[in-house]
Design a protein around this motif. Structure first.
Motif, PDB file in Angstrom:
ATOM      1  N   UNK A 191       2.072 -89.452  -8.931  1.00 19.95           N
ATOM      2  CA  UNK A 191       3.276 -88.633  -9.062  1.00 19.95           C
ATOM      3  C   UNK A 191       3.031 -87.226  -9.606  1.00 19.95           C
ATOM      4  N   UNK A 192       1.892 -87.006 -10.243  1.00 19.18           N
ATOM      5  CA  UNK A 192       1.651 -85.726 -10.894  1.00 19.18           C
ATOM      6  C   UNK A 192       1.735 -85.872 -12.408  1.00 19.18           C
ATOM      7  N   UNK A 193       1.453 -84.806 -13.158  1.00 15.49           N
ATOM      8  CA  UNK A 193       1.368 -84.892 -14.619  1.00 15.49           C
ATOM      9  C   UNK A 193       2.690 -85.156 -15.326  1.00 15.49           C
ATOM     10  N   UNK A 194       3.817 -84.941 -14.644  1.00 16.80           N
ATOM     11  CA  UNK A 194       5.138 -85.244 -15.205  1.00 16.80           C
ATOM     12  C   UNK A 194       5.771 -86.300 -14.306  1.00 16.80           C
ATOM     13  N   UNK A 195       6.108 -87.463 -14.868  1.00 14.37           N
ATOM     14  CA  UNK A 195       6.682 -88.524 -14.055  1.00 14.37           C
ATOM     15  C   UNK A 195       7.672 -89.335 -14.875  1.00 14.37           C
ATOM     16  N   UNK A 196       8.512 -90.083 -14.175  1.00 13.82           N
ATOM     17  CA  UNK A 196       9.541 -90.892 -14.836  1.00 13.82           C
ATOM     18  C   UNK A 196       9.295 -92.380 -14.600  1.00 13.82           C
ATOM     19  N   UNK A 197       9.751 -93.174 -15.530  1.00 12.51           N
ATOM     20  CA  UNK A 197       9.738 -94.631 -15.406  1.00 12.51           C
ATOM     21  C   UNK A 197      10.772 -95.173 -16.381  1.00 12.51           C
ATOM     22  N   UNK A 198      10.929 -96.476 -16.443  1.00 12.74           N
ATOM     23  CA  UNK A 198      11.902 -97.069 -17.368  1.00 12.74           C
ATOM     24  C   UNK A 198      11.169 -97.938 -18.378  1.00 12.74           C
ATOM     25  N   UNK A 199      11.516 -97.751 -19.662  1.00 14.53           N
ATOM     26  CA  UNK A 199      10.850 -98.469 -20.744  1.00 14.53           C
ATOM     27  C   UNK A 199      11.915 -98.992 -21.704  1.00 14.53           C
ATOM     28  N   UNK A 200      11.862-100.291 -21.992  1.00 11.33           N
ATOM     29  CA  UNK A 200      12.833-100.998 -22.835  1.00 11.33           C
ATOM     30  C   UNK A 200      14.272-100.571 -22.528  1.00 11.33           C
ATOM     31  N   UNK A 201      14.562-100.436 -21.250  1.00  9.65           N
ATOM     32  CA  UNK A 201      15.922-100.146 -20.827  1.00  9.65           C
ATOM     33  C   UNK A 201      16.267 -98.680 -20.718  1.00  9.65           C
ATOM     34  N   UNK A 202      15.382 -97.799 -21.169  1.00  9.34           N
ATOM     35  CA  UNK A 202      15.682 -96.365 -21.184  1.00  9.34           C
ATOM     36  C   UNK A 202      14.910 -95.632 -20.093  1.00  9.34           C
ATOM     37  N   UNK A 203      15.555 -94.665 -19.426  1.00  6.46           N
ATOM     38  CA  UNK A 203      14.800 -93.789 -18.527  1.00  6.46           C
ATOM     39  C   UNK A 203      13.869 -92.904 -19.357  1.00  6.46           C
ATOM     40  N   UNK A 204      12.614 -92.852 -18.975  1.00  5.60           N
ATOM     41  CA  UNK A 204      11.576 -92.169 -19.754  1.00  5.60           C
ATOM     42  C   UNK A 204      10.852 -91.160 -18.873  1.00  5.60           C
ATOM     43  N   UNK A 205      10.536 -90.004 -19.463  1.00  6.41           N
ATOM     44  CA  UNK A 205       9.725 -89.004 -18.779  1.00  6.41           C
ATOM     45  C   UNK A 205       8.423 -88.849 -19.550  1.00  6.41           C
ATOM     46  N   UNK A 206       7.309 -89.096 -18.879  1.00  6.75           N
ATOM     47  CA  UNK A 206       5.994 -88.914 -19.489  1.00  6.75           C
ATOM     48  C   UNK A 206       5.532 -87.486 -19.264  1.00  6.75           C
ATOM     49  N   UNK A 207       5.245 -86.803 -20.354  1.00 11.47           N
ATOM     50  CA  UNK A 207       4.712 -85.445 -20.285  1.00 11.47           C
ATOM     51  C   UNK A 207       3.259 -85.514 -20.718  1.00 11.47           C
ATOM     52  N   UNK A 208       2.384 -85.737 -19.767  1.00 13.90           N
ATOM     53  CA  UNK A 208       1.002 -86.079 -20.098  1.00 13.90           C
ATOM     54  C   UNK A 208       0.061 -84.890 -20.044  1.00 13.90           C
ATOM     55  N   UNK A 209       0.533 -83.741 -20.406  1.00 14.36           N
ATOM     56  CA  UNK A 209      -0.335 -82.564 -20.443  1.00 14.36           C
ATOM     57  C   UNK A 209      -0.035 -81.781 -21.721  1.00 14.36           C
ATOM     58  N   UNK A 210      -0.955 -80.946 -22.192  1.00 13.58           N
ATOM     59  CA  UNK A 210      -0.727 -80.217 -23.441  1.00 13.58           C
ATOM     60  C   UNK A 210       0.558 -79.400 -23.438  1.00 13.58           C
ATOM     61  N   UNK A 211       0.916 -78.834 -22.278  1.00  9.10           N
ATOM     62  CA  UNK A 211       2.142 -78.040 -22.212  1.00  9.10           C
ATOM     63  C   UNK A 211       3.364 -78.905 -22.510  1.00  9.10           C
ATOM     64  N   UNK A 212       3.311 -80.166 -22.060  1.00 13.12           N
ATOM     65  CA  UNK A 212       4.410 -81.082 -22.340  1.00 13.12           C
ATOM     66  C   UNK A 212       4.492 -81.420 -23.816  1.00 13.12           C
ATOM     67  N   UNK A 213       3.336 -81.652 -24.441  1.00 12.15           N
ATOM     68  CA  UNK A 213       3.310 -81.914 -25.881  1.00 12.15           C
ATOM     69  C   UNK A 213       3.887 -80.728 -26.651  1.00 12.15           C
TER      70      UNK A 213
END
Length: 500
Positions: A84-106
Protein backbone atom coordinates in the motif's frame (compact mmCIF):
# COMPACT_ATOMS: atom_id res chain seq x y z
CA UNK A 1 -58.91 21.09 -11.35
CA UNK A 2 -55.87 21.93 -9.18
CA UNK A 3 -56.43 22.25 -5.47
CA UNK A 4 -55.01 25.41 -3.82
CA UNK A 5 -52.93 25.21 -0.65
CA UNK A 6 -55.67 27.11 1.15
CA UNK A 7 -58.23 24.63 -0.12
CA UNK A 8 -56.06 21.72 0.91
CA UNK A 9 -55.68 23.13 4.38
CA UNK A 10 -59.41 23.42 4.70
CA UNK A 11 -60.08 19.73 3.94
CA UNK A 12 -57.10 18.21 5.87
CA UNK A 13 -57.01 17.91 9.66
CA UNK A 14 -54.57 20.32 11.30
CA UNK A 15 -52.27 17.45 12.40
CA UNK A 16 -51.99 16.09 8.85
CA UNK A 17 -51.27 19.53 7.52
CA UNK A 18 -48.39 20.00 9.99
CA UNK A 19 -47.06 16.53 9.19
CA UNK A 20 -46.99 17.36 5.47
CA UNK A 21 -45.17 20.64 6.06
CA UNK A 22 -42.62 18.89 8.30
CA UNK A 23 -42.02 16.16 5.72
CA UNK A 24 -41.49 18.72 2.98
CA UNK A 25 -39.06 20.66 5.16
CA UNK A 26 -37.02 17.54 5.96
CA UNK A 27 -37.01 16.60 2.28
CA UNK A 28 -35.61 19.99 1.30
CA UNK A 29 -32.97 19.83 4.03
CA UNK A 30 -32.00 16.31 3.00
CA UNK A 31 -31.62 17.39 -0.64
CA UNK A 32 -29.47 20.37 0.38
CA UNK A 33 -27.29 18.15 2.61
CA UNK A 34 -26.93 15.53 -0.15
CA UNK A 35 -25.89 18.14 -2.69
CA UNK A 36 -23.44 19.66 -0.21
CA UNK A 37 -22.02 16.20 0.65
CA UNK A 38 -21.60 15.40 -3.03
CA UNK A 39 -19.46 18.45 -3.65
CA UNK A 40 -17.54 17.96 -0.40
CA UNK A 41 -16.77 14.34 -1.23
CA UNK A 42 -15.90 15.23 -4.81
CA UNK A 43 -13.27 17.67 -3.56
CA UNK A 44 -12.13 15.62 -0.56
CA UNK A 45 -8.80 13.81 -0.62
CA UNK A 46 -8.93 10.00 -0.71
CA UNK A 47 -8.59 7.87 2.39
CA UNK A 48 -5.21 6.18 2.91
CA UNK A 49 -4.91 2.89 0.97
CA UNK A 50 -5.45 -0.42 2.70
CA UNK A 51 -8.43 -2.38 3.98
CA UNK A 52 -10.26 -2.86 7.26
CA UNK A 53 -10.46 -6.64 7.08
CA UNK A 54 -13.13 -8.43 9.09
CA UNK A 55 -15.93 -6.37 10.68
CA UNK A 56 -15.04 -4.90 14.09
CA UNK A 57 -12.03 -7.17 14.71
CA UNK A 58 -10.19 -6.08 11.55
CA UNK A 59 -6.53 -7.12 11.65
CA UNK A 60 -6.35 -7.18 15.47
CA UNK A 61 -5.42 -10.87 15.79
CA UNK A 62 -2.96 -10.69 12.90
CA UNK A 63 -1.31 -7.61 14.41
CA UNK A 64 -1.08 -9.06 17.93
CA UNK A 65 0.42 -12.29 16.59
CA UNK A 66 3.00 -10.27 14.65
CA UNK A 67 3.99 -8.58 17.91
CA UNK A 68 5.03 -11.92 19.41
CA UNK A 69 8.44 -11.81 17.73
CA UNK A 70 10.76 -8.91 16.99
CA UNK A 71 10.88 -9.73 13.28
CA UNK A 72 7.14 -10.40 13.14
CA UNK A 73 5.93 -6.83 13.47
CA UNK A 74 8.66 -5.52 11.17
CA UNK A 75 7.80 -8.09 8.51
CA UNK A 76 4.06 -7.41 8.89
CA UNK A 77 4.67 -3.70 8.43
CA UNK A 78 6.96 -4.23 5.44
CA UNK A 79 4.32 -6.40 3.78
CA UNK A 80 1.76 -3.61 4.18
CA UNK A 81 4.21 -0.96 2.96
CA UNK A 82 5.10 -3.05 -0.11
CA UNK A 83 1.41 -3.43 -0.89
CA UNK A 84 0.00 0.00 0.00
CA UNK A 85 2.90 2.40 0.51
CA UNK A 86 4.36 4.01 3.67
CA UNK A 87 0.95 5.34 4.82
CA UNK A 88 -1.83 2.76 5.06
CA UNK A 89 -5.03 2.01 6.95
CA UNK A 90 -6.31 -1.05 8.78
CA UNK A 91 -8.61 -1.82 11.71
CA UNK A 92 -7.29 -2.58 15.19
CA UNK A 93 -9.42 -3.47 18.25
CA UNK A 94 -12.44 -2.03 16.49
CA UNK A 95 -10.87 1.30 15.51
CA UNK A 96 -9.87 2.51 12.05
CA UNK A 97 -6.09 2.99 12.23
CA UNK A 98 -3.59 4.79 10.02
CA UNK A 99 0.01 3.58 10.17
CA UNK A 100 2.53 6.34 9.57
CA UNK A 101 5.65 4.27 9.13
CA UNK A 102 8.12 6.93 8.09
CA UNK A 103 10.00 9.63 10.04
CA UNK A 104 7.81 12.36 8.53
CA UNK A 105 4.77 10.61 9.97
CA UNK A 106 6.36 10.38 13.41
CA UNK A 107 7.18 14.08 13.23
CA UNK A 108 3.64 14.94 12.15
CA UNK A 109 2.13 13.03 15.09
CA UNK A 110 4.48 14.31 17.79
CA UNK A 111 4.45 17.95 16.70
CA UNK A 112 0.66 18.03 16.51
CA UNK A 113 -0.03 16.20 19.75
CA UNK A 114 -2.48 18.20 21.83
CA UNK A 115 -3.61 20.10 18.73
CA UNK A 116 -5.00 17.64 16.18
CA UNK A 117 -4.41 14.41 18.11
CA UNK A 118 -4.04 13.15 21.67
CA UNK A 119 -2.79 10.02 23.39
CA UNK A 120 -4.95 6.93 23.02
CA UNK A 121 -4.84 3.40 24.37
CA UNK A 122 -7.37 0.64 23.63
CA UNK A 123 -9.83 0.32 26.52
CA UNK A 124 -8.34 -2.95 27.81
CA UNK A 125 -4.86 -1.41 28.01
CA UNK A 126 -6.21 1.77 29.61
CA UNK A 127 -7.83 -0.44 32.25
CA UNK A 128 -4.44 -2.04 32.90
CA UNK A 129 -2.69 1.33 33.25
CA UNK A 130 -5.45 3.02 35.22
CA UNK A 131 -7.39 6.25 34.59
CA UNK A 132 -4.99 8.44 36.59
CA UNK A 133 -1.67 7.17 35.18
CA UNK A 134 0.53 9.77 33.52
CA UNK A 135 0.79 7.54 30.44
CA UNK A 136 -2.97 7.76 29.80
CA UNK A 137 -3.36 11.52 30.37
CA UNK A 138 -3.49 14.14 27.65
CA UNK A 139 -3.50 17.91 27.35
CA UNK A 140 -3.31 20.07 30.46
CA UNK A 141 -3.97 17.13 32.78
CA UNK A 142 -0.94 15.26 31.42
CA UNK A 143 1.19 18.38 31.74
CA UNK A 144 0.30 18.81 35.44
CA UNK A 145 0.87 15.14 36.35
CA UNK A 146 4.15 15.01 34.44
CA UNK A 147 5.32 18.24 36.05
CA UNK A 148 4.81 16.70 39.49
CA UNK A 149 6.80 13.59 38.60
CA UNK A 150 9.44 15.22 36.42
CA UNK A 151 11.50 16.55 39.32
CA UNK A 152 12.39 12.97 40.20
CA UNK A 153 13.87 12.35 36.76
CA UNK A 154 15.64 15.53 35.63
CA UNK A 155 19.43 15.74 35.38
CA UNK A 156 19.75 17.34 38.82
CA UNK A 157 17.95 14.36 40.37
CA UNK A 158 20.40 11.96 38.70
CA UNK A 159 23.21 13.50 40.72
CA UNK A 160 21.32 12.56 43.89
CA UNK A 161 20.64 8.99 42.78
CA UNK A 162 23.97 7.96 41.30
CA UNK A 163 25.60 6.95 44.59
CA UNK A 164 22.70 4.69 45.56
CA UNK A 165 22.48 3.05 42.13
CA UNK A 166 26.25 2.52 42.09
CA UNK A 167 26.22 0.87 45.53
CA UNK A 168 23.28 -1.25 44.45
CA UNK A 169 25.24 -2.45 41.39
CA UNK A 170 28.30 -3.40 43.46
CA UNK A 171 26.08 -5.27 45.92
CA UNK A 172 24.19 -6.95 43.07
CA UNK A 173 27.30 -8.44 41.45
CA UNK A 174 28.62 -9.59 44.83
CA UNK A 175 25.35 -11.30 45.79
CA UNK A 176 24.10 -12.65 42.46
CA UNK A 177 27.08 -13.10 40.08
CA UNK A 178 30.13 -13.86 42.15
CA UNK A 179 30.86 -17.58 42.37
CA UNK A 180 28.39 -18.47 39.60
CA UNK A 181 29.46 -20.30 36.44
CA UNK A 182 26.17 -20.08 34.54
CA UNK A 183 23.32 -17.55 34.77
CA UNK A 184 20.03 -16.70 33.13
CA UNK A 185 20.96 -13.08 32.53
CA UNK A 186 17.43 -11.68 32.21
CA UNK A 187 16.23 -13.24 35.46
CA UNK A 188 19.30 -12.13 37.42
CA UNK A 189 19.28 -8.58 36.07
CA UNK A 190 15.66 -8.26 37.20
CA UNK A 191 16.98 -8.20 40.77
CA UNK A 192 19.15 -5.17 39.95
CA UNK A 193 16.65 -3.06 38.02
CA UNK A 194 13.82 -4.06 40.37
CA UNK A 195 15.85 -3.05 43.39
CA UNK A 196 16.74 0.30 41.80
CA UNK A 197 13.17 1.28 40.96
CA UNK A 198 11.70 -0.02 44.25
CA UNK A 199 14.27 1.98 46.16
CA UNK A 200 13.60 5.12 44.12
CA UNK A 201 9.82 4.88 44.32
CA UNK A 202 9.21 3.16 47.67
CA UNK A 203 12.54 3.06 49.57
CA UNK A 204 12.34 -0.73 49.48
CA UNK A 205 15.44 -2.88 49.72
CA UNK A 206 15.78 -6.45 48.41
CA UNK A 207 13.59 -8.79 50.40
CA UNK A 208 10.31 -10.76 50.34
CA UNK A 209 8.07 -7.71 49.86
CA UNK A 210 10.12 -6.37 46.97
CA UNK A 211 10.22 -9.80 45.32
CA UNK A 212 6.45 -10.14 45.67
CA UNK A 213 5.81 -6.73 44.09
CA UNK A 214 8.16 -7.49 41.19
CA UNK A 215 6.67 -10.95 40.62
CA UNK A 216 3.17 -9.48 40.39
CA UNK A 217 4.45 -6.68 38.16
CA UNK A 218 5.85 -9.23 35.70
CA UNK A 219 2.47 -10.99 35.54
CA UNK A 220 0.78 -7.62 35.00
CA UNK A 221 3.17 -6.71 32.16
CA UNK A 222 2.44 -10.06 30.50
CA UNK A 223 -1.16 -8.99 29.94
CA UNK A 224 -0.50 -5.67 28.25
CA UNK A 225 -0.40 -6.91 24.65
CA UNK A 226 -2.70 -9.90 24.45
CA UNK A 227 -6.33 -10.55 23.60
CA UNK A 228 -8.45 -8.93 26.36
CA UNK A 229 -10.22 -12.11 27.47
CA UNK A 230 -11.13 -11.63 31.12
CA UNK A 231 -11.71 -15.30 31.95
CA UNK A 232 -9.73 -17.61 34.28
CA UNK A 233 -6.68 -19.10 32.61
CA UNK A 234 -6.11 -16.25 30.17
CA UNK A 235 -3.18 -13.82 30.50
CA UNK A 236 -5.36 -10.73 30.62
CA UNK A 237 -7.35 -12.18 33.52
CA UNK A 238 -4.14 -13.03 35.39
CA UNK A 239 -2.77 -9.54 34.71
CA UNK A 240 -5.85 -7.84 36.17
CA UNK A 241 -5.58 -10.06 39.25
CA UNK A 242 -1.91 -9.13 39.57
CA UNK A 243 -2.82 -5.43 39.36
CA UNK A 244 -5.19 -5.91 42.28
CA UNK A 245 -2.50 -7.74 44.27
CA UNK A 246 0.04 -4.96 43.64
CA UNK A 247 -2.46 -2.36 44.82
CA UNK A 248 -3.09 -4.28 48.05
CA UNK A 249 0.65 -4.31 48.74
CA UNK A 250 0.86 -0.59 47.96
CA UNK A 251 -2.10 0.05 50.28
CA UNK A 252 -0.10 -1.48 53.12
CA UNK A 253 2.99 0.62 52.34
CA UNK A 254 0.90 3.79 52.07
CA UNK A 255 -0.79 3.13 55.41
CA UNK A 256 2.55 2.65 57.12
CA UNK A 257 3.99 5.80 55.54
CA UNK A 258 0.94 7.91 56.43
CA UNK A 259 1.29 6.84 60.05
CA UNK A 260 4.95 7.93 60.01
CA UNK A 261 3.96 11.26 58.45
CA UNK A 262 1.19 11.82 61.04
CA UNK A 263 3.66 11.14 63.86
CA UNK A 264 6.35 13.24 62.14
CA UNK A 265 8.73 10.28 62.28
CA UNK A 266 9.60 9.68 58.61
CA UNK A 267 13.24 8.50 58.49
CA UNK A 268 15.49 10.73 56.41
CA UNK A 269 16.16 7.90 53.95
CA UNK A 270 12.43 7.78 53.12
CA UNK A 271 11.74 11.50 52.88
CA UNK A 272 12.86 11.91 49.27
CA UNK A 273 11.28 8.91 47.60
CA UNK A 274 8.38 9.23 45.16
CA UNK A 275 5.83 7.70 47.52
CA UNK A 276 6.52 10.33 50.16
CA UNK A 277 6.10 13.11 47.63
CA UNK A 278 2.82 11.74 46.30
CA UNK A 279 1.49 11.50 49.85
CA UNK A 280 2.59 14.95 51.04
CA UNK A 281 2.85 17.35 48.09
CA UNK A 282 -0.60 18.76 47.15
CA UNK A 283 -1.86 19.06 43.60
CA UNK A 284 -2.35 22.32 41.70
CA UNK A 285 -5.58 22.99 43.64
CA UNK A 286 -3.96 22.46 47.02
CA UNK A 287 -5.47 19.00 47.64
CA UNK A 288 -3.59 15.83 48.51
CA UNK A 289 -3.62 13.13 45.85
CA UNK A 290 -6.22 10.38 45.93
CA UNK A 291 -5.03 6.84 46.59
CA UNK A 292 -6.10 5.74 43.10
CA UNK A 293 -3.90 8.45 41.54
CA UNK A 294 -0.91 7.43 43.67
CA UNK A 295 -1.23 3.71 42.92
CA UNK A 296 -1.81 4.14 39.18
CA UNK A 297 1.36 6.20 38.82
CA UNK A 298 3.50 4.04 41.09
CA UNK A 299 2.53 1.05 38.94
CA UNK A 300 3.60 2.89 35.78
CA UNK A 301 6.93 3.78 37.40
CA UNK A 302 7.48 0.13 38.36
CA UNK A 303 6.79 -0.87 34.76
CA UNK A 304 9.05 1.80 33.28
CA UNK A 305 11.96 1.16 35.62
CA UNK A 306 11.87 -2.60 35.95
CA UNK A 307 11.34 -4.94 32.98
CA UNK A 308 12.08 -2.32 30.34
CA UNK A 309 15.62 -1.76 31.63
CA UNK A 310 16.32 -5.41 32.45
CA UNK A 311 15.37 -6.71 28.99
CA UNK A 312 17.50 -4.00 27.37
CA UNK A 313 20.50 -4.94 29.51
CA UNK A 314 19.98 -8.67 28.87
CA UNK A 315 19.78 -8.13 25.12
CA UNK A 316 22.87 -5.88 25.25
CA UNK A 317 24.72 -8.71 27.00
CA UNK A 318 23.52 -11.05 24.24
CA UNK A 319 24.89 -8.83 21.47
CA UNK A 320 28.17 -8.12 23.28
CA UNK A 321 28.69 -11.90 23.58
CA UNK A 322 28.04 -12.24 19.84
CA UNK A 323 30.57 -9.47 19.10
CA UNK A 324 33.76 -9.93 21.22
CA UNK A 325 35.38 -6.80 19.75
CA UNK A 326 32.53 -4.76 21.27
CA UNK A 327 33.34 -6.22 24.70
CA UNK A 328 36.99 -5.21 24.30
CA UNK A 329 36.14 -1.63 23.30
CA UNK A 330 33.69 -1.24 26.16
CA UNK A 331 36.26 -2.65 28.59
CA UNK A 332 38.92 -0.22 27.36
CA UNK A 333 36.54 2.72 27.73
CA UNK A 334 35.70 1.73 31.31
CA UNK A 335 39.39 1.20 32.15
CA UNK A 336 40.17 4.73 30.95
CA UNK A 337 37.58 6.10 33.36
CA UNK A 338 38.98 4.10 36.27
CA UNK A 339 42.59 5.02 35.41
CA UNK A 340 41.66 8.68 35.36
CA UNK A 341 40.06 8.42 38.78
CA UNK A 342 43.04 6.58 40.23
CA UNK A 343 45.54 9.11 38.85
CA UNK A 344 43.61 11.94 40.51
CA UNK A 345 43.33 10.11 43.83
CA UNK A 346 39.58 9.45 43.59
CA UNK A 347 37.80 6.29 44.71
CA UNK A 348 37.80 4.10 41.59
CA UNK A 349 34.37 2.63 42.48
CA UNK A 350 32.65 5.96 43.14
CA UNK A 351 31.15 6.93 39.78
CA UNK A 352 30.08 10.49 38.98
CA UNK A 353 27.82 12.00 36.35
CA UNK A 354 30.96 13.09 34.49
CA UNK A 355 32.00 9.43 34.34
CA UNK A 356 28.57 8.51 32.95
CA UNK A 357 28.96 11.17 30.23
CA UNK A 358 32.32 9.67 29.26
CA UNK A 359 30.80 6.24 28.51
CA UNK A 360 30.03 7.11 24.89
CA UNK A 361 30.85 3.80 23.20
CA UNK A 362 29.13 1.85 25.99
CA UNK A 363 26.02 3.95 25.54
CA UNK A 364 26.32 3.35 21.80
CA UNK A 365 26.09 -0.41 22.45
CA UNK A 366 22.91 0.07 24.49
CA UNK A 367 21.46 2.41 21.85
CA UNK A 368 22.21 -0.17 19.18
CA UNK A 369 20.34 -2.81 21.19
CA UNK A 370 17.38 -0.45 21.49
CA UNK A 371 17.49 0.23 17.76
CA UNK A 372 17.28 -3.48 16.97
CA UNK A 373 14.85 -4.32 19.76
CA UNK A 374 13.11 -1.30 21.28
CA UNK A 375 10.99 -2.03 24.31
CA UNK A 376 8.19 0.06 22.83
CA UNK A 377 7.81 -0.30 19.06
CA UNK A 378 5.11 2.37 18.81
CA UNK A 379 1.86 3.67 20.29
CA UNK A 380 -1.39 5.34 19.36
CA UNK A 381 -2.89 8.79 19.02
CA UNK A 382 -6.54 9.67 18.29
CA UNK A 383 -7.46 12.46 15.89
CA UNK A 384 -9.66 15.20 17.34
CA UNK A 385 -10.26 16.84 13.97
CA UNK A 386 -10.20 15.89 10.29
CA UNK A 387 -6.62 15.77 8.99
CA UNK A 388 -4.85 15.96 5.68
CA UNK A 389 -1.54 14.12 5.41
CA UNK A 390 0.57 13.17 2.39
CA UNK A 391 -2.37 13.69 0.05
CA UNK A 392 -4.80 11.63 2.15
CA UNK A 393 -7.86 12.50 4.21
CA UNK A 394 -7.90 11.12 7.78
CA UNK A 395 -11.29 11.56 9.46
CA UNK A 396 -11.79 12.77 13.00
CA UNK A 397 -11.87 9.89 15.52
CA UNK A 398 -9.46 7.66 13.60
CA UNK A 399 -6.28 6.41 15.28
CA UNK A 400 -2.73 7.23 14.24
CA UNK A 401 0.05 4.74 14.91
CA UNK A 402 3.62 5.95 15.04
CA UNK A 403 6.11 3.11 14.81
CA UNK A 404 9.87 2.86 14.98
CA UNK A 405 10.43 -0.47 13.21
CA UNK A 406 10.36 0.82 9.65
CA UNK A 407 12.97 3.54 10.25
CA UNK A 408 15.12 1.52 12.70
CA UNK A 409 15.76 -1.06 10.00
CA UNK A 410 15.84 1.29 7.02
CA UNK A 411 19.28 1.36 5.31
CA UNK A 412 18.51 4.93 4.27
CA UNK A 413 18.99 5.97 7.90
CA UNK A 414 21.09 3.12 9.34
CA UNK A 415 23.64 1.55 7.03
CA UNK A 416 23.66 -2.26 7.12
CA UNK A 417 20.71 -2.12 9.57
CA UNK A 418 20.83 -5.77 10.71
CA UNK A 419 24.41 -5.41 11.90
CA UNK A 420 25.12 -4.67 15.56
CA UNK A 421 27.43 -1.66 15.31
CA UNK A 422 27.79 0.65 18.35
CA UNK A 423 30.22 2.88 16.41
CA UNK A 424 27.35 4.15 14.25
CA UNK A 425 26.29 6.27 17.24
CA UNK A 426 29.32 8.51 16.90
CA UNK A 427 26.96 10.52 14.70
CA UNK A 428 23.36 11.36 15.45
CA UNK A 429 20.74 9.80 13.18
CA UNK A 430 18.25 12.04 11.35
CA UNK A 431 15.42 13.37 13.55
CA UNK A 432 12.42 11.11 14.19
CA UNK A 433 14.19 7.98 12.86
CA UNK A 434 15.25 6.62 16.27
CA UNK A 435 12.44 6.42 18.83
CA UNK A 436 13.04 3.73 21.49
CA UNK A 437 11.82 6.12 24.20
CA UNK A 438 8.86 7.50 22.27
CA UNK A 439 8.63 11.18 21.46
CA UNK A 440 6.68 14.39 21.81
CA UNK A 441 5.10 15.32 25.13
CA UNK A 442 4.95 11.62 26.09
CA UNK A 443 8.70 11.04 25.77
CA UNK A 444 9.74 8.46 28.38
CA UNK A 445 9.78 10.19 31.77
CA UNK A 446 12.56 7.96 33.15
CA UNK A 447 14.93 8.19 30.18
CA UNK A 448 17.82 9.78 32.13
CA UNK A 449 17.44 7.38 35.05
CA UNK A 450 17.39 4.34 32.75
CA UNK A 451 20.50 5.59 30.93
CA UNK A 452 22.43 6.11 34.16
CA UNK A 453 21.27 2.79 35.66
CA UNK A 454 22.22 0.73 32.58
CA UNK A 455 25.63 2.38 32.14
CA UNK A 456 26.53 1.79 35.79
CA UNK A 457 25.54 -1.86 35.41
CA UNK A 458 27.69 -2.39 32.29
CA UNK A 459 30.62 -0.56 33.93
CA UNK A 460 30.79 -3.01 36.83
CA UNK A 461 29.92 -6.00 34.66
CA UNK A 462 32.81 -5.70 32.18
CA UNK A 463 35.31 -4.79 34.90
CA UNK A 464 34.52 -7.92 36.89
CA UNK A 465 33.25 -10.57 34.48
CA UNK A 466 33.55 -11.98 30.99
CA UNK A 467 30.80 -14.16 29.54
CA UNK A 468 29.74 -16.24 26.59
CA UNK A 469 26.42 -17.59 25.35
CA UNK A 470 25.63 -21.17 26.29
CA UNK A 471 24.32 -21.46 22.73
CA UNK A 472 26.70 -19.28 20.71
CA UNK A 473 25.05 -20.26 17.42
CA UNK A 474 21.68 -18.81 18.44
CA UNK A 475 20.55 -16.12 16.00
CA UNK A 476 16.84 -15.96 16.70
CA UNK A 477 14.02 -15.65 16.81
CA UNK A 478 13.90 -12.85 19.32
CA UNK A 479 10.62 -13.31 21.17
CA UNK A 480 8.42 -10.42 22.33
CA UNK A 481 6.50 -11.56 25.39
CA UNK A 482 5.56 -8.67 25.29
CA UNK A 483 9.14 -7.39 25.74
CA UNK A 484 12.10 -8.69 23.67
CA UNK A 485 14.13 -11.69 24.83
CA UNK A 486 15.79 -14.85 23.55
CA UNK A 487 14.14 -18.25 24.03
CA UNK A 488 16.52 -19.11 26.89
CA UNK A 489 16.23 -15.61 28.45
CA UNK A 490 19.94 -15.05 27.61
CA UNK A 491 21.59 -18.05 29.23
CA UNK A 492 25.31 -17.33 29.67
CA UNK A 493 28.53 -18.88 30.99
CA UNK A 494 30.25 -16.50 33.39
CA UNK A 495 33.91 -16.10 34.30
CA UNK A 496 35.28 -13.83 37.06
CA UNK A 497 38.05 -11.44 36.02
CA UNK A 498 40.24 -9.22 38.13
CA UNK A 499 39.03 -5.61 38.05
CA UNK A 500 41.75 -3.23 36.93
Amino acid sequence: MATSWNGLSSVLPEESYMTLITALAFTVLWLLWSISSYFRCRNRLPLPPGNFGFPVIGQTVEHLLALRTADGIRQWMQKQVDKHGPVFRYRFVGYPMVMMSQPEGNKFIFQNEGLSNHIFWPSHISTMFGPHAVITQSGERHKLVRCHLNRFFDRAAMGRYIHGVNCNAIRHFTNHWQGKEQLVALDIINFFTGSCVCNLALSLEEGPLMYRILEETQTWIGGLYCLPINLPGFRYYKALKARGSIFKLLDGLMEQRRQMIAEDHVPEALQNDILNSLLTVPDEEGNLRQDSFIKDNLLILLFGGYDTSSVTLAMTIFYIAKNPHVYEQILQEQKLIVDGKCSSGENENALTMEDISAMKYTWGAIQETLRLHPVLTGSYRKTVTDLEYEGYHIPKGWLLNWNSQHSHYNPKYFKDPFKFDPSRWEKRPPPFTYLPFGGGVHLCLGYEFARMEMLIFIHHLVRNFSWSLVDPSYDGPIIRDPLPRTKDRVLINVKRVIAS
